[in-house]
Design a protein around this motif. Sequence first.
Motif, PDB file in Angstrom:
ATOM      1  N   UNK A  39       0.829  -1.203   0.000  1.00  0.00           N
ATOM      2  CA  UNK A  39       0.000   0.000   0.000  1.00  0.00           C
ATOM      3  C   UNK A  39       0.867   1.259   0.000  1.00  0.00           C
ATOM      4  N   UNK A  40       0.262   2.364  -0.347  1.00  0.00           N
ATOM      5  CA  UNK A  40       0.970   3.639  -0.382  1.00  0.00           C
ATOM      6  C   UNK A  40       1.532   3.966   1.002  1.00  0.00           C
ATOM      7  N   UNK A  78       0.342   2.226 -14.221  1.00  0.00           N
ATOM      8  CA  UNK A  78      -0.816   1.344 -14.402  1.00  0.00           C
ATOM      9  C   UNK A  78      -0.847   0.261 -13.336  1.00  0.00           C
ATOM     10  N   UNK A  79      -0.462   0.623 -12.106  1.00  0.00           N
ATOM     11  CA  UNK A  79      -0.391  -0.375 -11.037  1.00  0.00           C
ATOM     12  C   UNK A  79      -0.920   0.177  -9.720  1.00  0.00           C
ATOM     13  N   UNK A  80      -2.183   0.644  -9.685  1.00  0.00           N
ATOM     14  CA  UNK A  80      -2.726   1.184  -8.434  1.00  0.00           C
ATOM     15  C   UNK A  80      -2.860   0.129  -7.348  1.00  0.00           C
ATOM     16  N   UNK A  84       4.962   2.754  -6.571  1.00  0.00           N
ATOM     17  CA  UNK A  84       4.873   3.799  -7.592  1.00  0.00           C
ATOM     18  C   UNK A  84       5.632   5.043  -7.153  1.00  0.00           C
ATOM     19  N   UNK A  85       6.078   5.819  -8.139  1.00  0.00           N
ATOM     20  CA  UNK A  85       6.641   7.133  -7.863  1.00  0.00           C
ATOM     21  C   UNK A  85       8.128   7.175  -7.594  1.00  0.00           C
ATOM     22  N   UNK A 110      -0.251   6.610 -18.463  1.00  0.00           N
ATOM     23  CA  UNK A 110      -1.166   7.162 -17.463  1.00  0.00           C
ATOM     24  C   UNK A 110      -1.342   6.227 -16.291  1.00  0.00           C
ATOM     25  N   UNK A 111      -1.682   6.787 -15.167  1.00  0.00           N
ATOM     26  CA  UNK A 111      -2.047   5.994 -13.989  1.00  0.00           C
ATOM     27  C   UNK A 111      -3.539   6.081 -13.824  1.00  0.00           C
ATOM     28  N   UNK A 112      -4.052   5.248 -12.922  1.00  0.00           N
ATOM     29  CA  UNK A 112      -5.507   5.252 -12.708  1.00  0.00           C
ATOM     30  C   UNK A 112      -5.971   6.607 -12.180  1.00  0.00           C
TER      31      UNK A 112
END
Length: 410
Positions: A114-115, A161-163, A169-170, A408-410
């Motif tokens: 998770x973030x 593309x991987x929420x 990510x990032x 793009x991301x979600x």
Amino acid sequence: MRAGSPRMLREINDRAAIEALLRAGPLTRSELEVAIGLSKPATAQLLTRLEQEKVVGKAGERGGGRGPRAQLWAVNGGLAHVVAVDLTPHLADFVVADVAGTVLAEYQVRLPVHEGADVVGTFGEALRHVTAAAGLRLADLANVVIGAQGAFDPRTGLLSSAPHIAGWLGFDVPARLSEELGIAVTIENDVNLVAVEEMSEGKAQHVDDFVMVWLSEGVGGAVVIGRRLLRGATGGGGEIDWMRVPDPATVDTGDQWPEAGARFGNLVDSPAVTRLAKAHGITAEAGWDAVNQAKSLPDNGFLDDLARRVAGGIASLVAVADPQLILLCGETSRAGGEEFAANVAEKLHALVLPRTPVGVASVQGNAVRAGALQSALATAREDVFGVVTPTLLGSRRPAGGTPSAALPTE
């Protein structure tokens, strides 16, 4: 060094012998003679030289009926070790192997994705655990290959593309992991790795150009041209999930698609398949369950509609690439089997000129992890033996160049 010099010929023969031993496993001297086309004395000299260099070694004997037992020879797997990982939101599946491909340890663990999670730290802990289980240290690893559900940009090191794995990510994933762990780490799209495994062990072993379509919880794809993965400028090659296509279903599923059309992924992912099934009177919790139920029903229409949706997305790829083969993979595809693949082929051939055959991928087990292992081994074998397998190499960041726009991301 002149072409055809004794040194060059020795190097060529050595590589041929190593390739044969890596491909077929332990061989007798006579079997190696046949595999590489050398005489008995030349093969004996080659094996003696490689044994002295600790590249190959004796690996037991093979019985010869009533005759003497034959000595077996194998590549020295201890020259290098690799790790392959299938990283998903639910589980991280690790495997350690030596450069000959012998599996030394496996480990499955749920890692936080998770973030805000310490994804690098927890990944490193899991890697140390499985490496120790194989009797190794991190410093003993030649490289690590991670398969992930997302698009990887080799120019920036970013996943997109991987929420579902937001914590990854990032940031520059391979650079951060390589720096923290002191090992060469690469990351690759999961469906690309399934394609690698299918080229190595499955139906695409003797196919130059093919397209793979993943139908499961989500949707993905891989394109192989000339036995090389088509990754694209930003790592988006094969990301068919984002294509805009019309919905050819014959029933109303209650979805309101934009004027530009639906995302292909929103037509054939598991939630979409269950909604389509419900419109046909089939209640299921997952797309593959709906397909399994429909197979026992006479002329329900659901499988035809699903085949139309799948064919509508594949048609664009076939029209551009004209591949030799389409392979369906993932839980929904496996549930449908070859009968559903034939249905997709029928619907596809009504949309495009090429009569491309459609089948179901044949690799079993965790094909993502297996493909990651093939990729890791290919890189290690190139570095250790000079044996090059371009198709299977993990994505290596190009030197220089201007980064392209990210996906793009979600």
